[in-house]
Design an enzyme around this catalytic site. Structure first.
Site, PDB file in Angstrom:
ATOM      1  N   CYS A 119      37.756  35.076  47.744  1.00  0.00           N
ATOM      2  CA  CYS A 119      38.531  35.071  46.504  1.00  0.00           C
ATOM      3  C   CYS A 119      38.531  33.634  45.993  1.00  0.00           C
ATOM      4  O   CYS A 119      39.095  32.743  46.629  1.00  0.00           O
ATOM      5  CB  CYS A 119      39.949  35.548  46.820  1.00  0.00           C
ATOM      6  SG  CYS A 119      41.050  35.506  45.416  1.00  0.00           S
ATOM      7  N   CYS A 126      47.079  27.753  35.437  1.00  0.00           N
ATOM      8  CA  CYS A 126      46.667  28.824  34.522  1.00  0.00           C
ATOM      9  C   CYS A 126      47.535  28.755  33.273  1.00  0.00           C
ATOM     10  O   CYS A 126      48.720  28.433  33.345  1.00  0.00           O
ATOM     11  CB  CYS A 126      46.818  30.187  35.187  1.00  0.00           C
ATOM     12  SG  CYS A 126      46.317  31.549  34.103  1.00  0.00           S
ATOM     13  N   CYS A 133      53.611  35.461  38.849  1.00  0.00           N
ATOM     14  CA  CYS A 133      52.467  34.771  39.447  1.00  0.00           C
ATOM     15  C   CYS A 133      52.779  33.293  39.696  1.00  0.00           C
ATOM     16  O   CYS A 133      53.147  32.559  38.771  1.00  0.00           O
ATOM     17  CB  CYS A 133      51.262  34.914  38.525  1.00  0.00           C
ATOM     18  SG  CYS A 133      49.843  33.930  39.041  1.00  0.00           S
ATOM     19  N   GLY A 185      43.933  30.876  38.305  1.00  0.00           N
ATOM     20  CA  GLY A 185      43.318  30.731  36.989  1.00  0.00           C
ATOM     21  C   GLY A 185      42.743  32.002  36.417  1.00  0.00           C
ATOM     22  O   GLY A 185      42.640  33.030  37.090  1.00  0.00           O
ATOM     23  N   LEU A 241      46.676  44.989  34.373  1.00  0.00           N
ATOM     24  CA  LEU A 241      47.453  45.727  33.370  1.00  0.00           C
ATOM     25  C   LEU A 241      48.954  45.556  33.636  1.00  0.00           C
ATOM     26  O   LEU A 241      49.689  45.063  32.786  1.00  0.00           O
ATOM     27  CB  LEU A 241      47.026  47.200  33.406  1.00  0.00           C
ATOM     28  CG  LEU A 241      47.441  48.057  32.223  1.00  0.00           C
ATOM     29  CD1 LEU A 241      46.951  47.479  30.904  1.00  0.00           C
ATOM     30  CD2 LEU A 241      46.914  49.482  32.391  1.00  0.00           C
ATOM     31  N   CYS A 360      48.094  34.532  45.230  1.00  0.00           N
ATOM     32  CA  CYS A 360      47.638  33.577  44.243  1.00  0.00           C
ATOM     33  C   CYS A 360      48.608  32.401  44.020  1.00  0.00           C
ATOM     34  O   CYS A 360      49.705  32.581  43.527  1.00  0.00           O
ATOM     35  CB  CYS A 360      47.523  34.434  42.996  1.00  0.00           C
ATOM     36  SG  CYS A 360      46.832  33.739  41.570  1.00  0.00           S
TER      37      CYS A 360
HETATM   38  N1  SAH Z   1      43.900  35.532  35.984  1.00  0.00           N
HETATM   39  C1  SAH Z   1      43.237  36.685  36.493  1.00  0.00           C
HETATM   40  C2  SAH Z   1      42.721  36.531  37.910  1.00  0.00           C
HETATM   41  C3  SAH Z   1      43.585  35.791  38.878  1.00  0.00           C
HETATM   42  S1  SAH Z   1      45.051  36.615  39.372  1.00  0.00           S
HETATM   43  C4  SAH Z   1      44.135  37.899  36.362  1.00  0.00           C
HETATM   44  O1  SAH Z   1      45.304  37.741  36.099  1.00  0.00           O
HETATM   45  O2  SAH Z   1      43.614  39.009  36.496  1.00  0.00           O
HETATM   46  C5  SAH Z   1      44.433  37.907  40.420  1.00  0.00           C
HETATM   47  C6  SAH Z   1      45.376  39.089  40.562  1.00  0.00           C
HETATM   48  O3  SAH Z   1      46.534  38.727  41.331  1.00  0.00           O
HETATM   49  C7  SAH Z   1      45.882  39.598  39.218  1.00  0.00           C
HETATM   50  O4  SAH Z   1      45.803  40.999  39.124  1.00  0.00           O
HETATM   51  C8  SAH Z   1      47.315  39.112  39.246  1.00  0.00           C
HETATM   52  O5  SAH Z   1      48.107  39.821  38.363  1.00  0.00           O
HETATM   53  C9  SAH Z   1      47.671  39.274  40.697  1.00  0.00           C
HETATM   54  N2  SAH Z   1      48.903  38.586  41.088  1.00  0.00           N
HETATM   55  C10 SAH Z   1      49.437  37.476  40.573  1.00  0.00           C
HETATM   56  N3  SAH Z   1      50.610  37.172  41.175  1.00  0.00           N
HETATM   57  C11 SAH Z   1      50.823  38.123  42.109  1.00  0.00           C
HETATM   58  C12 SAH Z   1      51.871  38.382  43.050  1.00  0.00           C
HETATM   59  N4  SAH Z   1      52.934  37.576  43.148  1.00  0.00           N
HETATM   60  N5  SAH Z   1      51.754  39.472  43.829  1.00  0.00           N
HETATM   61  C13 SAH Z   1      50.679  40.288  43.748  1.00  0.00           C
HETATM   62  N6  SAH Z   1      49.669  40.095  42.878  1.00  0.00           N
HETATM   63  C14 SAH Z   1      49.733  39.035  42.060  1.00  0.00           C
HETATM   64 FE1  SF4 Z   2      47.070  33.420  35.166  1.00  0.00          FE
HETATM   65 FE2  SF4 Z   2      46.202  35.673  36.347  1.00  0.00          FE
HETATM   66 FE3  SF4 Z   2      48.389  34.349  37.251  1.00  0.00          FE
HETATM   67 FE4  SF4 Z   2      48.508  35.655  34.921  1.00  0.00          FE
HETATM   68  S1  SF4 Z   2      48.175  36.562  36.962  1.00  0.00           S
HETATM   69  S2  SF4 Z   2      49.290  33.605  35.311  1.00  0.00           S
HETATM   70  S3  SF4 Z   2      46.473  35.291  34.141  1.00  0.00           S
HETATM   71  S4  SF4 Z   2      46.302  33.607  37.273  1.00  0.00           S
END
Ligand code: SAH
Ligand code: SF4
Length: 381
Positions: A119, A126, A133, A185, A241, A360
């Site tokens: 990953c 971001c 997130c 990101g 989504l 993340c």
């Molecule tokens: N920016 C892109 C890719 C990076 S995040 C995106 O948002 O798709 C990758 C995945 O991790 C995304 O589906 C995001 O929503 C999810 N994610 C972020 N924070 C999270 C959390 N606290 N718990 C579970 N999934 C999370």
């Molecule tokens: Fe950025 Fe993806 Fe995190 Fe949303 S979930 S803040 S788009 S890294």
């Protein structure tokens, strides 16, 4: 202050395609086969020093050491989950920015053979500020270069070479098999560098990871999804989504105000029509927010028109400072059953490496400002 003319940045070879590397060497009078020898050193022998490429003449090794680099970021911290199947790195880039890279090891299943999925991060921080997130809460720092994205995968390739994994079925996993752009990101916000990294990681002279084994995850940037549909690489697309309607999605994902769900789904339809690929919808389950049977029904109505081309990946939220909680097993089962009754397939992403803050941005949040960090050998689990 003016930059002195003599200070030329070394060329980052990890950010060059095979053709670019060949041209770079040709411009310095080197024959074409040198490019293959360098690629053998970087991507097959997995060395990080030109001196360890015996096929190259000494004079060329010395020249490359001055004018080029294959040294990626510095490891600042690493961690291994208790079951050894999630290994995580906190890396420091040349300008001091910190990013995360995660290796996830999966046993063989109905979906296929045992695999090693990396990953990668595509940005430091971001810009999209999703409320659940950890990366989103840091704000945007900068785009990563293609070389910095490739370097993350190479680090993991070296780690697997040094510490291969024996899967429960006895198969030995010693190379990267899959790649997901789901680290820190938004990959489609850093479009050019992400696509170039895909090309480099895909090249036969390099790690040769098939585009069909790569997944780009996006918050739903409509113009970039349409552009991706026209690319020669048939990568998998995942759409974050996380809510079944715009009002709810806008509360956790501010990008919804710019690109409403209907527009994202229209772009997804185009992607499916152009590529014939299935698209995954990621849905982070937040207890008491978006996890009711009513929400599942609404989600099924939204996605049913995509029929067999759409699949939902349910992700119980990893707990961060934001205070969201994952729902109970019973709630998740009811959600899945409602989706199924509505004609939409789903799977639940097993929680990975919770004990090492694998979500993340979490490792960086924990160690982000520390001056000295614990380094453990990744293979020791
Ligand atoms: N920016 C892109 C890719 C990076 S995040 C995106 O948002 O798709 C990758 C995945 O991790 C995304 O589906 C995001 O929503 C999810 N994610 C972020 N924070 C999270 C959390 N606290 N718990 C579970 N999934 C999370
Ligand atoms: Fe950025 Fe993806 Fe995190 Fe949303 S979930 S803040 S788009 S890294």
């Amino acid at each position: 202050m003016t930059t002195p003319l003599t200070s030329i940045e070394p060329a980052d070879f990890l950010g060059l395609t095979y053709d670019e590397l060949r041209d770079w060497l040709a411009a310095r009078g080197e024959p074409a086969y040198r490019a293959r020898q360098v690629c053998d050193g970087v991507y097959h022998a997995l060395v990080d020093d030109f001196q360890r490429m015996p096929a190259l003449p000494t004079s060329l090794r010395e020249r490359l050491a001055r004018e080029a680099t294959i040294t990626g970021p510095v490891t600042r911290a690493s961690a291994v989950s208790k079951d050894g199947r999630t290994r995580k790195l906190l890396l420091e880039l040349r300008d001091g920015k910190r990013i995360e890279t995660v290796l996830m090891l999966y046993p063989a299943s109905a979906e296929g053979r045992a695999r090693a999925t990396v990953c990668v991060s595509t940005q430091a921080g971001c810009a999209f500020g999703c409320t659940f997130c950890a990366t989103g809460q840091m704000g945007f720092e900068r785009h990563l270069t293609a070389g910095e994205i490739v370097a993350q995968t190479l680090y993991i390739a070296r780690e697997l070479r040094a510490h291969p994994w024996t899967a429960p079925d006895g198969s030995l996993i010693d190379r990267v098999t899959n790649l997901v752009f789901m680290g820190m990101g938004e990959p489609l916000h850093n479009y050019a560098n992400t696509l170039k990294a895909i090309a480099i990681l895909n090249m036969p002279e390099g790690l040769n990871i098939g585009a069909r084994h790569m997944t780009v995850s996006t918050v739903g940037l409509v113009p970039a999804i349409l552009r991706l549909a026209e690319e020669p690489f048939q990568v998998n697309l995942a759409i974050s989504l996380h809510a079944p309607n715009n009002a709810m999605r806008a509360r956790t994902m501010p990008v919804t105000r710019k690109y409403p769900i209907e527009e994202v789904l229209k772009a997804v339809q185009t992607y499916i029509a152009r590529t014939g690929r299935q698209v995954t919808f990621e849905y982070v389950l937040l207890a008491g927010e978006n996890d009711s049977v009513g929400h599942a029904r609404e989600l099924a109505r939204l996605l049913a028109p995509l029929a067999q081309f759409g699949h939902v990946n349910l992700i119980p939220v990893n707990v961060t400072a934001a205070g969201y909680k994952p729902p109970s097993g019973a709630t998740i089962r009811a959600f899945r059953e409602t989706l199924r009754a509505g004609g939409v397939s789903s799977s639940v992403r097993a929680e990975r490496g919770d004990d090492i803050a694998a979500a993340c941005g979490q490792l960086r949040t924990r160690y982000g400002n520390a001056r000295s960090l614990p380094i453990v050998a990744l293979g020791e689990s």
